[in-house]
Each structure stands twice: as C-alpha cells, then as structure tokens.
Design a protein around this motif. Sequence first.
Motif, PDB file in Angstrom:
ATOM      1  N   TYR A  22       0.844  -1.201   0.000  1.00 44.75           N
ATOM      2  CA  TYR A  22       0.000   0.000   0.000  1.00 44.75           C
ATOM      3  C   TYR A  22       0.882   1.255   0.000  1.00 44.75           C
ATOM      4  CZ  TYR A  22      -4.702   1.957   0.789  1.00 44.75           C
ATOM      5  OH  TYR A  22      -5.900   2.590   0.654  1.00 44.75           O
ATOM      6  N   VAL A  23       1.912   1.253   0.832  1.00 45.60           N
ATOM      7  CA  VAL A  23       2.833   2.395   0.883  1.00 45.60           C
ATOM      8  C   VAL A  23       3.536   2.582  -0.457  1.00 45.60           C
ATOM      9  CG1 VAL A  23       4.980   3.245   1.916  1.00 45.60           C
ATOM     10  CG2 VAL A  23       3.189   2.302   3.382  1.00 45.60           C
ATOM     11  N   CYS A  26       1.166   4.153  -2.950  1.00 44.24           N
ATOM     12  CA  CYS A  26       0.982   5.579  -2.643  1.00 44.24           C
ATOM     13  C   CYS A  26       2.190   6.405  -3.091  1.00 44.24           C
ATOM     14  CB  CYS A  26       0.738   5.765  -1.152  1.00 44.24           C
ATOM     15  SG  CYS A  26      -0.890   5.213  -0.591  1.00 44.24           S
ATOM     16  N   ALA A  30       2.325   9.249  -5.842  1.00 44.47           N
ATOM     17  CA  ALA A  30       2.848  10.570  -5.494  1.00 44.47           C
ATOM     18  C   ALA A  30       3.923  11.004  -6.479  1.00 44.47           C
ATOM     19  CB  ALA A  30       3.410  10.541  -4.072  1.00 44.47           C
ATOM     20  N   CYS A  57      -1.583  11.478  -1.186  1.00 45.51           N
ATOM     21  CA  CYS A  57      -0.802  10.243  -1.317  1.00 45.51           C
ATOM     22  C   CYS A  57       0.326  10.179  -0.287  1.00 45.51           C
ATOM     23  CB  CYS A  57      -0.226  10.128  -2.721  1.00 45.51           C
ATOM     24  SG  CYS A  57      -1.459   9.785  -3.996  1.00 45.51           S
ATOM     25  N   VAL A  60      -1.241   9.532   3.193  1.00 47.52           N
ATOM     26  CA  VAL A  60      -1.659   8.143   3.377  1.00 47.52           C
ATOM     27  C   VAL A  60      -0.450   7.234   3.558  1.00 47.52           C
ATOM     28  CG1 VAL A  60      -2.771   6.180   2.245  1.00 47.52           C
ATOM     29  CG2 VAL A  60      -3.832   8.444   2.138  1.00 47.52           C
ATOM     30  N   ALA A  61       0.604   7.447   2.771  1.00 46.74           N
ATOM     31  CA  ALA A  61       1.824   6.637   2.898  1.00 46.74           C
ATOM     32  C   ALA A  61       2.430   6.793   4.288  1.00 46.74           C
ATOM     33  CB  ALA A  61       2.832   7.033   1.825  1.00 46.74           C
ATOM     34  N   VAL A  78      -8.771   7.873   1.968  1.00 42.91           N
ATOM     35  CA  VAL A  78      -8.492   8.058   0.547  1.00 42.91           C
ATOM     36  C   VAL A  78      -9.753   8.489  -0.196  1.00 42.91           C
ATOM     37  CG1 VAL A  78      -7.796   6.876  -1.573  1.00 42.91           C
ATOM     38  CG2 VAL A  78      -6.574   6.424   0.568  1.00 42.91           C
TER      39      VAL A  78
END
Length: 373
Positions: A22-23, A26, A30, A57, A60-61, A78
């Motif tokens: 997920y990171v 993101c 970005a 982004c 969230v990361a 998100v």
Amino acid sequence: MTRRTPHQPVSRAQEPLRRRVYVAVCLLAAAALAVIVLVDLRGGRIEIGPTAGLTLCLGVAATLRFTRVPWVVVDYMVLVGATGIVAAQLLQLQQQQVPIPLRTYFPGVFLVIAAFSVLPVRAALVYGGALLAVFAALSFATGSDVVLLGELILASLLIAHLSYFGRQVSAERARSDEQYRLSRTDVLTGLENRRGMYERVQQAFSRNVRGESGAFTVMLADIDHFKRVNDTFGHDVGDQVLQRVAQVLGREVGHQGSVARWGGEEFLILLETDDPPVVRAVAGQVWHAVRSGQVAGLPPVTTSLGVASSSEVVSVSDLLRVADRRLYEAKEAGRDRVQLGPARPVVPPSAPASGPNLSAPGRGAPTSPASRE
C-alpha cells in the motif's frame, strides 16, 4: 445485491506485506503526481487536483508507514480526500464556466473505483450515481465534450459490473473454502477430523516416496477407560475430557506436527520426523502432559499410544495398521504407556502377531492385562 462491506480481516502474517504494498503504491502515485505538478509549474500554472492529490498520497503513505491505523480508516481517508479534491476542481470549473478538461475525467474514474473498493455495493451505486449526475450537469452547463461524459459513464458501468460479480465470486470462494475446512474439522474438539488427517498422511507418504521429504511418524493415542468416564460422569463430562485432551495434544505437538481426532476417544498425531530420540521425546511429553494435566471438575485420565514410522511400511494402510496394533499392545500390557516397537512385518488381523515390545515413559504394567476399550 450483497450488503456486505468489501473489507476483510487481514491475518497477522499478511499485515506487514499489505502495508508495504500500500505504501509503495501511494509513493508511486505521489511520484506521478509530482511530475504532473512540475510540468504545470513549467507551464506557469498550478492545478488544485495534482497538488492536493500529491499531498493526499504522501499523507496516506506516512499514515500506513508510521501508525497502525485500521484499514477501514485508511480506505475511507483516501475516498473522502479524493472526493474533496474532485469536488473542488468541479466547483472551480463551474465558477469559471469553462468546459471540463480531459485530465479531470480520470479522477472521476478513480473515484468510482475507490467507491466500489471501499463501500458496500448499494452505497457505492448511490455514490457513483451522484458523481455521474454532477459530471453530467456540469458537462451540459459548460458545454463540455459529451463523448468524454459518455466514456466516463461506460467506464463506471463496467467498474460496477466487475466489482459486483467479483465480490460474488470472492464470497462463493470463501464459502467453498469454509465448507472444505468444516468438512475436515471435528466439531467438538476443533481439531482436524479423520478425513482431513487421512489426506494429510497420504500426502506425507507420497512426498516421502517421491523423495521430496523424509520419513515421518504417526502416533495413535487413545484415552484409557473412556467408557467408564461416560458411564460414571455422563457424556457432557466425557465431551469436556475430549476437549481437554485435544488441547493438551495440540499444545505438546505444536509446530512439530499435526493432531486430529481420529474417532471416538482416539487421536492421531502426525510427526514430521522419524528420528528415534525426537519421536521418543514427543511421545513422552504427550503421555506425561495428558497424565499430569488434570483439571478441577474433570476426572483424571491417561492415554495409551501406539507409534509407527513410515520407514517401516510400504503403504498408508499398513502404517495405520501398525500404529493401531501397537496401541492394542499398549492396552493389553496395562494401558497408560507408549508402545514404540521395532520394525515388524504387517500381518492380517486374523494372523497371530509376535509379543509386544513395550517402551513406556512411566509406571509399569499391572499384573493382569485388560482388553482395549
């Protein structure tokens, strides 16, 4: 339509990997948005969408990387953030009374995808319908390209279709997996049942024959005088005894193998080695743990074990027959013991067998042997 939320619990083993993925997504998003922002800056303009999207982004990361915020919170973060960004873009276009540019339609597609990924189906349909209505109203009000609007609607319909039926497939697969698990699980003890363990033993034997793994051991354990427990204390107490013994066996075997309820008061242990010191140690631990692990309110119980190695036989049925015969010998010798025994030829049940070879980690046999219950 299903009302179930798409969020599914993530196992502890999957949690770190999912967070890293997920990171990474993101950060890649970005990076792409950063390129768009730089291109806009070179053109002498600053757009709300790419700048705000880049900030979202990165936020969230950072949230995923440095906190343990639940997944549902991150997903809604998100969706809500992206909705706010697109709403600000559309509001700006409405105020300026300029046609919707091509680059603004992609965030609309993203919002539809995010909605069907985060929300239950009905809520996602309402959200998607409202979003398309806003795009349609603004398109006609500003004289935007209706072809792009039509493509956005078609893309949204395709996303809704794939999402709905994808969830149906996932739900059906989950039900099938659960039915498979239940068909191989003993309801009373929660252990694997005879059917599941027999398949496991067959697979282990096949791997051993193909040379993919080493020899292994099975231990057939039986609760001594279990019929007396049921007759004296009742079947409810008998069930509690079975559950208690199952817990003890599972704890003592641990990662070294598997435990199943073989039937009645019998349990089968699959040990992933036939190394004599290890087998003897595990058998002794199991025997001692059941014998000493008494619980207030439950009658004391002991077990007899028959042990057999895959290296002694040429088939699964022979392996189980050897273990069963040694369990019988342990019972005949007085119960409350482990019968290991050397490699001996398998004989039909009607044929006479040679005398037992006992190896008990504890007390000696009584003078009068008792029959196996």
